[in-house]
Write a protein that holds these residues in place. Structure first.
Motif, PDB file in Angstrom:
ATOM      1  N   HIS A  43      -0.939   4.529  -1.152  1.00 42.56           N
ATOM      2  CA  HIS A  43      -2.072   4.481  -0.222  1.00 42.56           C
ATOM      3  C   HIS A  43      -1.593   4.139   1.190  1.00 42.56           C
ATOM      4  CE1 HIS A  43      -4.859   4.645  -3.574  1.00 42.56           C
ATOM      5  NE2 HIS A  43      -4.208   3.646  -4.147  1.00 42.56           N
ATOM      6  N   SER A  74       2.086   1.765  -3.509  1.00 47.53           N
ATOM      7  CA  SER A  74       1.034   2.165  -4.451  1.00 47.53           C
ATOM      8  C   SER A  74       0.456   3.540  -4.139  1.00 47.53           C
ATOM      9  CB  SER A  74      -0.082   1.119  -4.472  1.00 47.53           C
ATOM     10  OG  SER A  74      -0.763   1.110  -3.228  1.00 47.53           O
ATOM     11  N   TYR A 115       0.827  -1.206   0.000  1.00 47.13           N
ATOM     12  CA  TYR A 115       0.000   0.000   0.000  1.00 47.13           C
ATOM     13  C   TYR A 115       0.860   1.254   0.000  1.00 47.13           C
ATOM     14  CZ  TYR A 115      -4.200  -2.765   0.749  1.00 47.13           C
ATOM     15  OH  TYR A 115      -5.227  -3.653   0.614  1.00 47.13           O
ATOM     16  N   GLN A 156     -11.178   3.102   2.328  1.00 48.96           N
ATOM     17  CA  GLN A 156      -9.935   2.333   2.322  1.00 48.96           C
ATOM     18  C   GLN A 156      -9.600   1.825   3.726  1.00 48.96           C
ATOM     19  OE1 GLN A 156      -7.176   5.104   0.601  1.00 48.96           O
ATOM     20  NE2 GLN A 156      -7.661   4.478  -1.490  1.00 48.96           N
ATOM     21  N   SER A 157      -9.818   2.665   4.708  1.00 44.31           N
ATOM     22  CA  SER A 157      -9.577   2.286   6.095  1.00 44.31           C
ATOM     23  C   SER A 157     -10.509   1.148   6.508  1.00 44.31           C
ATOM     24  CB  SER A 157      -9.786   3.505   6.984  1.00 44.31           C
ATOM     25  OG  SER A 157      -9.400   3.247   8.285  1.00 44.31           O
ATOM     26  N   ALA A 175     -10.830   7.891   1.880  1.00 44.42           N
ATOM     27  CA  ALA A 175      -9.900   7.449   2.929  1.00 44.42           C
ATOM     28  C   ALA A 175     -10.611   6.537   3.925  1.00 44.42           C
ATOM     29  CB  ALA A 175      -9.321   8.659   3.649  1.00 44.42           C
ATOM     30  N   ASP A 190      -2.395   5.304   4.033  1.00 49.06           N
ATOM     31  CA  ASP A 190      -3.465   5.223   5.032  1.00 49.06           C
ATOM     32  C   ASP A 190      -4.105   3.844   5.054  1.00 49.06           C
ATOM     33  OD1 ASP A 190      -3.070   7.809   5.846  1.00 49.06           O
ATOM     34  OD2 ASP A 190      -4.641   8.641   4.568  1.00 49.06           O
ATOM     35  N   LYS A 191      -4.139   3.204   3.902  1.00 48.36           N
ATOM     36  CA  LYS A 191      -4.742   1.880   3.810  1.00 48.36           C
ATOM     37  C   LYS A 191      -3.874   0.831   4.510  1.00 48.36           C
ATOM     38  CE  LYS A 191      -7.348  -0.815   0.490  1.00 48.36           C
ATOM     39  NZ  LYS A 191      -7.769  -0.992  -0.880  1.00 48.36           N
TER      40      LYS A 191
END
Length: 164
Positions: A56, A54, A51, A114-115, A111, A58-59
């Motif tokens: 991301h 890529s 992640y 994704q979280s 966000a 936060d993911k």
């Protein structure tokens, strides 16, 4: 502390780490510590690094958090797993609550989505570990009566809440 084991063939049937477990021939059983150190922690690290690469981060945040606590757990691994499961559940609940309030900007909504996906994936992994190793949840009622706290679980939840 009691060593908790699960049959390797049962662990293979979960779909997690199938290839790694397929080549595991040391014993027909695997203990919880070996499972976490050899399989779960590297898996969480790979997911969070993927992640990050890529774009991301936060993911991958909850996976980094879980991997950190599992790898640094010097005490009761079972309490650590249940503490992390509480964190994943609270994250799922938080995102669902914010979605119901429907006051999110589009970027915040992405966000949160994704979280939520990350928390659900972590929760599913932890639930599988709990089921396969037949881990018993800390007896909360007895702890409240005896005024015994769950320091590992409470510390994990507190660390997550202050990280936000």
């Amino acid at each position: 502390m009691e060593v908790t084991c699960a049959l390797v063939k049962d662990l293979r049937s979960t779909g997690y780490f199938f290839d790694e477990l397929k080549s595991y021939s040391q014993s027909p059983e695997m203990d919880l510590t070996t499972y976490c150190v050899d399989l779960a922690i590297p898996y969480l690290a790979r997911i969070s690094e993927g992640y990050d690469r890529s774009g991301h981060p936060d993911k991958g945040k909850i996976f980094r958090f879980a991997g950190k606590f599992l790898s640094e757990c010097n005490g009761d691994l079972t309490s650590c797993i249940f503490g992390l499961k509480k964190v994943a559940s609270s994250e799922i609940d938080r995102v669902h609550k914010e979605a119901r309030e429907d006051q999110l900007a589009k970027a915040k909504s992405l966000a949160n989505r994704q979280s939520l996906q990350s928390a659900e994936l972590l929760h599913k992994l932890l639930a599988t570990i709990i089921k396969m190793f037949r881990l018993a949840a800390p007896n909360v009622d007895r702890k409240k009566e005896d005024r015994i706290e769950d320091p590992i679980g409470d510390n994990i939840v507190h660390a997550w809440e202050t990280m936000e």
